[in-house]
Design a protein around this motif. Structure first.
Motif, short mmCIF file in Angstrom:
data_model
loop_
_atom_site.label_atom_id
_atom_site.label_comp_id
_atom_site.label_asym_id
_atom_site.label_seq_id
_atom_site.Cartn_x
_atom_site.Cartn_y
_atom_site.Cartn_z
N TYR A 60 -13.67 -14.75 -26.32
CA TYR A 60 -13.05 -16.23 -26.48
C TYR A 60 -11.89 -16.00 -27.36
O TYR A 60 -10.97 -17.10 -27.23
CB TYR A 60 -14.07 -17.28 -26.95
CG TYR A 60 -15.36 -17.27 -26.08
CD1 TYR A 60 -15.22 -18.20 -25.10
CD2 TYR A 60 -16.39 -16.64 -26.39
CE1 TYR A 60 -16.22 -18.31 -24.07
CE2 TYR A 60 -17.56 -16.83 -25.70
CZ TYR A 60 -17.40 -17.71 -24.31
OH TYR A 60 -18.52 -18.01 -23.82
N ARG A 97 -18.08 -22.76 -17.29
CA ARG A 97 -18.83 -22.13 -18.36
C ARG A 97 -18.98 -23.35 -19.44
O ARG A 97 -18.05 -23.88 -19.92
CB ARG A 97 -18.08 -20.86 -18.83
CG ARG A 97 -18.76 -20.36 -20.19
CD ARG A 97 -18.38 -18.88 -20.61
NE ARG A 97 -18.59 -17.96 -19.69
CZ ARG A 97 -18.98 -16.65 -19.91
NH1 ARG A 97 -18.72 -16.18 -21.20
NH2 ARG A 97 -18.92 -15.77 -19.18
N LYS A 98 -20.28 -23.27 -20.04
CA LYS A 98 -20.42 -24.22 -21.02
C LYS A 98 -21.11 -23.96 -22.44
O LYS A 98 -21.73 -24.66 -23.08
CB LYS A 98 -21.16 -25.44 -20.38
CG LYS A 98 -20.73 -26.06 -19.21
CD LYS A 98 -21.65 -27.19 -18.71
CE LYS A 98 -20.84 -27.57 -17.35
NZ LYS A 98 -21.11 -26.74 -16.05
N THR A 99 -20.75 -22.79 -22.48
CA THR A 99 -20.99 -22.29 -24.16
C THR A 99 -20.56 -22.89 -25.03
O THR A 99 -19.44 -23.79 -24.77
CB THR A 99 -20.74 -20.70 -24.09
OG1 THR A 99 -19.26 -20.61 -24.12
CG2 THR A 99 -21.36 -19.90 -23.21
N GLN A 101 -18.54 -21.92 -27.50
CA GLN A 101 -17.22 -21.16 -27.74
C GLN A 101 -16.21 -21.73 -26.53
O GLN A 101 -15.16 -22.04 -26.55
CB GLN A 101 -17.31 -19.68 -27.69
CG GLN A 101 -18.08 -19.00 -28.67
CD GLN A 101 -19.45 -18.72 -28.27
OE1 GLN A 101 -20.05 -19.65 -27.48
NE2 GLN A 101 -20.00 -17.86 -28.94
#
Length: 168
Positions: A60, A97-99, A101
């Motif tokens: 990231y 993406r839903k992390t 970060q």
């Protein structure tokens, strides 16, 4: 010889485009390699980014990666276009993406693209180096390669008429 002439070396220049996961590949390719033959680079519709700073761990950000910070100067001078559909704003897209970060980069692709570009702009200003990236939105378009690719192709075509050689 043929390889020493300027015209001959232009034959081997490449334009690079990627959309969605391909856009993620393309911007990382630009950051982590030395794309000498790339005359134009378009990262389109990326879901998340490797930010050009050390406040986030890889992938990231650049922290804990092999990237050398002194190379940022040169990276900011690449002909990189961050391209996004202005309606690529669905925070519930199942492929987004839903992390934790990724969510820090923004709630959807449009916010994340804008954030990536702004962080890069700020870092270039902090370093006092020229910044040759551009941020391009495609009006009325969401997450659609079919709609983004023709705009990228037009940018590529128009770039063929530029006289600037972006390679160092």
């Amino acid at each position: 010889t043929l390889s020493s002439s300027s015209a001959a070396s232009d034959v081997y220049k490449r334009q690079i485009y990627g959309f969605s996961a391909g856009g993620q590949f393309v911007h990382r390719y630009a950051l982590y390699t030395d794309p000498k033959r790339a005359s134009f680079i378009i990262a389109g519709g990326s879901g998340w980014y490797t930010l050009p700073n050390y406040s986030e761990n890889y992938p990231y950000g650049l922290s804990n990666s092999p990237f050398i910070e002194a190379n940022l100067n040169k990276k900011f001078q690449l002909p990189l276009v961050v391209m996004i559909g202005e309606n690529d704003t669905n925070p519930n897209d199942s492929d987004l993406r839903k992390t934790v970060q990724a969510m820090r980069q923004g709630n959807h692709r449009y916010d994340r693209a804008k954030n990536f570009y702004q962080i890069a702009t700020n870092k270039a200003n902090e370093l006092g180096v020229s910044f040759d990236w551009t941020f391009t939105t495609v009006p009325g378009v969401g997450h659609s390669s079919e709609s983004i690719a023709p705009v990228a192709a037009e940018l590529f075509f128009n770039s063929l008429n530029l006289k600037n050689d972006y390679r160092s």
